[in-house]
Enzyme design. Structure first.
Site, mmCIF file in Angstrom:
data_model
loop_
_atom_site.group_PDB
_atom_site.id
_atom_site.type_symbol
_atom_site.label_atom_id
_atom_site.label_comp_id
_atom_site.label_asym_id
_atom_site.label_seq_id
_atom_site.Cartn_x
_atom_site.Cartn_y
_atom_site.Cartn_z
ATOM 1 N N GLU A 70 22.785 73.462 112.843
ATOM 2 C CA GLU A 70 23.649 73.739 113.989
ATOM 3 C C GLU A 70 23.746 72.473 114.835
ATOM 4 O O GLU A 70 22.739 71.793 115.066
ATOM 5 C CB GLU A 70 23.087 74.891 114.825
ATOM 6 C CG GLU A 70 22.981 76.166 114.011
ATOM 7 C CD GLU A 70 22.858 77.424 114.861
ATOM 8 O OE1 GLU A 70 22.922 77.327 116.098
ATOM 9 O OE2 GLU A 70 22.715 78.504 114.255
ATOM 10 N N CYS A 87 25.016 66.880 120.062
ATOM 11 C CA CYS A 87 23.622 67.319 119.999
ATOM 12 C C CYS A 87 23.324 67.660 118.539
ATOM 13 O O CYS A 87 23.963 68.560 117.973
ATOM 14 C CB CYS A 87 23.444 68.542 120.912
ATOM 15 S SG CYS A 87 21.806 69.259 120.842
ATOM 16 N N CYS A 94 11.947 75.318 113.585
ATOM 17 C CA CYS A 94 10.985 74.428 114.254
ATOM 18 C C CYS A 94 9.611 75.097 114.216
ATOM 19 O O CYS A 94 9.501 76.316 114.352
ATOM 20 C CB CYS A 94 11.415 74.200 115.700
ATOM 21 S SG CYS A 94 10.331 73.057 116.587
ATOM 22 N N CYS A 98 7.653 77.218 120.803
ATOM 23 C CA CYS A 98 7.865 77.407 122.253
ATOM 24 C C CYS A 98 8.429 78.820 122.473
ATOM 25 O O CYS A 98 9.425 79.195 121.835
ATOM 26 C CB CYS A 98 8.823 76.353 122.792
ATOM 27 S SG CYS A 98 8.278 74.664 122.478
ATOM 28 N N CYS A 101 12.241 79.693 123.244
ATOM 29 C CA CYS A 101 13.261 79.016 122.442
ATOM 30 C C CYS A 101 13.694 79.859 121.250
ATOM 31 O O CYS A 101 12.852 80.360 120.490
ATOM 32 C CB CYS A 101 12.685 77.680 121.969
ATOM 33 S SG CYS A 101 13.763 76.792 120.847
ATOM 34 N N CYS A 316 21.043 74.915 125.569
ATOM 35 C CA CYS A 316 19.696 74.412 125.289
ATOM 36 C C CYS A 316 18.764 75.558 124.914
ATOM 37 O O CYS A 316 18.686 76.546 125.636
ATOM 38 C CB CYS A 316 19.123 73.738 126.529
ATOM 39 S SG CYS A 316 19.723 72.117 126.781
#
Ligand code: SF4
Length: 342
Positions: A70, A87, A94, A98, A101, A316
């Site tokens: 993405e 971006c 990942c 976190c 996220c 974000c």
């Protein structure tokens, strides 16, 4: 098959071409990076979907193994100047876990190659006819957990015989991996920008929302930032995702300012963009302005990052298609993921 992810001289060597700046190979190389070649290009994965919100575009490419990257094209402007930032993702998913996220919900599925990262820029230029001015490694993944491929990507983007992008137009954003920060510093690239996700005023809160902090606590991060050889006019971007009821108390702003004292930086306060099944809402504007004011009162240079793309899960912390990890039962689910030390 032509490969992306090579500098001009590597491209010429790979394809046994004359690498003089004036040779026809250079025209072919530039056409390749502009996505204007009819030749088969490895790792330029097809764009299978895109979503627009205002001027922002999120697009998804699917690799032959079925995994998706993405990327987000973000037009920006200030007064009379306009520019476009891309971006990019450095991994699919990942491992950092976190809790705020969306990408973390996938676990880490795999690293992207430099060619696949460069392929995101080529796809943006080709499919959306966009001139990309800046590149930020703020999409899916922790760039320093894929250090070599990210560094090779920067080499390709900045190659004077290629795209010739200024190093100062590239930002690597890290969760705060100390070894990665030190390795980047050792490269001597003085113009590249570094953004660091802090997101908490102290170790207790940071360890709750960012498991990396249990391995590399804030004192280690601070030491690495103090050792980093910033240029005179350069500063770190410190990312602070403001989550209601977690890290937004007045005392938290004071603690953040104390922690950052002596580190040349700007705190980017990012209003939390809720992930799917989020236990927290987004903060209201009043809370964001109050926290910003408290940071500034404490002497900390700070700005608010404007929210873009939230309704399309393009803001974000919102990237990632969870159905990918359901197809991969070997993926470690959120909460069990423990960041591996170097
Ligand atoms: S915030 Fe960044 S480092 Fe943390 S899980 Fe999400 S993508 Fe990974």
């Amino acid at each position: 098959m032509i490969s992306l992810g090579l500098t001009y001289s590597e491209f010429c060597k790979r394809h046994d071409l004359n690498d003089s700046p004036k040779s026809d190979a250079r025209r072919r190389y530039l056409a390749l990076l502009a996505g204007q070649t009819e030749l088969p290009v490895g790792e330029l994965h097809p764009v299978i979907r895109h979503l627009r919100e205002g001027e922002l575009t999120k697009f998804i490419q699917r690799a032959p193994d079925g995994l998706e990257t993405e990327s987000v094209i973000i037009p920006m402007w200030r007064k009379d100047s306009r520019w476009t930032t891309l971006c990019v993702s450095s991994q699919v998913g990942c491992a950092m876990g976190c809790t705020f996220c969306e990408t973390a919900q996938l676990g880490k599925l795999r690293n992207l190659s430099a060619a696949e990262i460069v392929g995101q820029l080529v796809a943006a230029r080709r499919e959306f006819d966009t001139k990309i001015d800046n590149v930020v490694f703020m999409g899916m993944g922790e760039p320093f957990d894929n250090f070599d491929e990210v560094i090779q990507t920067v080499r390709v983007l900045t190659d004077p015989l290629g795209l010739s992008m200024g190093m100062s137009r590239i930002t690597i954003s890290t969760v705060g991996r100390v070894e990665g920060i030190r390795k980047l510093a050792s490269l001597g690239w003085r113009r590249i920008n570094l953004a660091v996700s802090l997101n908490a005023p102290n170790d207790e809160i940071r360890s709750q929302i960012m498991p990396i902090n249990r391995v590399e606590p804030m004192s280690m991060l601070r030491a690495a930032l103090l050792d980093y050889p910033l240029r005179t006019c350069q500063f770190f971007m410190i990312e602070y995702v403001l989550i209601p009821g977690v890290n937004d108390a007045p005392d938290h702003a004071r603690q953040v300012a104390d922690y950052l004292r002596g580190i040349k930086c700007c705190v980017n306060v990012i209003p939390y963009n809720p992930r799917h099944e989020s236990p927290w809402p987004a903060p209201d504007e009043h809370a964001v302005q109050r926290f910003l004011g408290q940071l500034q009162e404490a002497g900390q240079f700070s700005k608010k990052r404007e929210t873009k793309g939230r309704s399309h899960m393009a803001a974000c912390g919102q990237l990632g298609n969870r159905t990918m990890s359901r197809k991969r039962p070997d993926v470690i689910p959120l909460g069990v993921t423990k960041p591996a030390p170097y």
